[in-house]
Design an enzyme around this catalytic site. Structure first.
Site, mmCIF file in Angstrom:
data_model
loop_
_atom_site.group_PDB
_atom_site.id
_atom_site.type_symbol
_atom_site.label_atom_id
_atom_site.label_comp_id
_atom_site.label_asym_id
_atom_site.label_seq_id
_atom_site.Cartn_x
_atom_site.Cartn_y
_atom_site.Cartn_z
ATOM 1 N N GLU A 78 0.593 5.045 2.449
ATOM 2 C CA GLU A 78 -0.543 4.480 3.192
ATOM 3 C C GLU A 78 -0.095 3.571 4.331
ATOM 4 O OE1 GLU A 78 -3.368 2.010 1.039
ATOM 5 O OE2 GLU A 78 -4.782 2.061 2.696
ATOM 6 N N LYS A 83 -2.269 8.656 3.190
ATOM 7 C CA LYS A 83 -3.546 7.925 3.270
ATOM 8 C C LYS A 83 -3.574 7.168 4.592
ATOM 9 C CE LYS A 83 -6.312 4.435 0.877
ATOM 10 N NZ LYS A 83 -6.919 4.105 -0.398
#
Ligand code: 13P
Length: 338
Positions: A174, A216
């Site tokens: 992420e 992500k």
């Protein structure tokens, strides 16, 4: 299950990921907004109510937990990972220890948590986790993000991902470019390009098998204080273009963070992206606020009203499930809420 199969199951068409991994500090802010005390019992109550919703089975592929939550036992008798697995959903765990001030840079952060990670991963696997999350944070400003922030955060993400795969779990990578600021959509596109490039350079250096990872990212959107607004169509086009150019095609799944967009914006933008998705990526949601904001409001009104809390959550999960297939519409949003 093979890592690639886990990654695909987390992002299966029609489903996405529930990011319920707010640290005790972050959930404190969420609870403060609804006047609920930040007590362990209240955190458990809210989360177990969501994890026992009917939407779990049909619209959620994975749930990201916080360290405290993965160890809790619900009042239903099952542990939290057992309750999640009961619905056919994969439990996951946030393993970073947060974004800390970066030495040598003013006002930027480096995400910590590598020390002792191999041992912690073994424990999380035993507790039932099959995937993990690590979040790097990048700020846009006149001098930001610096080369130092882009390089060191990518390096940490890659070391994390390599350790996670060694432990037979899927790492969610992420790198979040924040939407704070007055920058325009093109600036977000350029910064996200640099960030993703450096991440995949480092993941390659660290021999991470991309087929067993999930990305992500943020969507490509203007800063929250930018005067030039962008339509969902523009956001979708730029986001997909940026991903196509900078994410290797071996990556099976891309699950966006909502990052401060409203619930409706995050459903609408995801839907537009999937309407034009001509890639092999499974593109879906990994939302915290985008899935929980309405449910949290209901929890604030009456913590014991399980039905209303679950109704709000079920609706958002269903709407985002539709967006993951490009089948969401304003009409369905209204009809289904009624
Ligand atoms: P938001 O969707 O609220 O941005 O949270 C997602 C997340 O997990 C951030 O790390």
């Amino acid at each position: 299950m093979e890592l690639n199969e886990i990654a695909k199951k987390m992002c299966e068409k029609g489903k996405g990921i529930l990011a319920a991994d707010e640290s005790t500090g972050t959930i404190a802010k969420r609870f403060k907004s609804i006047n609920v005390d930040n007590l362990e019992q209240n955190r458990l109550n809210f989360r177990q109510t969501l994890f026992n919703s009917s939407a779990m089975k049909n619209y959620i592929g994975g749930v990201i937990l916080f360290d405290e939550t993965i160890r809790q036992t619900t009042t239903l008798g099952l542990t939290i990972p057992e309750l999640i697995s009961k619905h056919g959903v994969i439990p996951g765990i946030k393993v970073d220890k947060g974004a800390k001030p970066m030495a040598g840079s003013n006002d930027e952060t480096i995400t910590e948590g590598l020390d002792g990670l191999r041992e912690r991963l073994k424990e999380y696997y035993k507790l039932g986790a099959r995937f993990t999350k690590w979040r790097a944070v990048y700020k846009i400003g006149n001098d930001f993000p610096s080369k130092q922030s882009i390089k060191s955060n990518a390096h940490a993400l890659a070391r994390y991902a390599a350790l996670v795969q060694e432990s037979k779990m899927v790492p969610i990578i992420e790198p979040e470019v924040l939407m704070d600021g007055s920058h325009n959509i093109d600036k977000c596109y350029d910064v996200t390009t640099d960030v993703l490039n450096e991440c995949y350079n480092e993941l390659n250096t660290h021999k991470v098998d991309l087929k067993g990872t999930v990305l992500k990212p943020n969507m490509i959107i203007p800063g929250i204080d930018c005067k030039e607004k962008s339509s969902a169509e523009q956001i979708a086009k730029k986001t997909l273009d940026c991903l196509k150019k900078n994410v290797p095609s071996e990556v099976p799944g891309i699950a966006f963070l909502s990052g401060g967009q409203t619930e409706i914006e995050s459903s609408k933008n995801l839907n537009e992206i999937n309407k034009i998705n001509d890639t092999s990526f499974l593109i879906t949601f990994s939302y915290g606020r985008g899935l929980q904001a309405s449910a949290l409001k209901e929890f604030g009104k009456d913590q014991k009203n399980t039905e209303n809390i679950q109704k709000a959550f079920n609706h958002r999960a269903k709407m985002n499930g539709l967006s993951s297939k490009g089948e969401w519409s304003e009409k369905l949003e209204k009809d289904s809420a009624a």
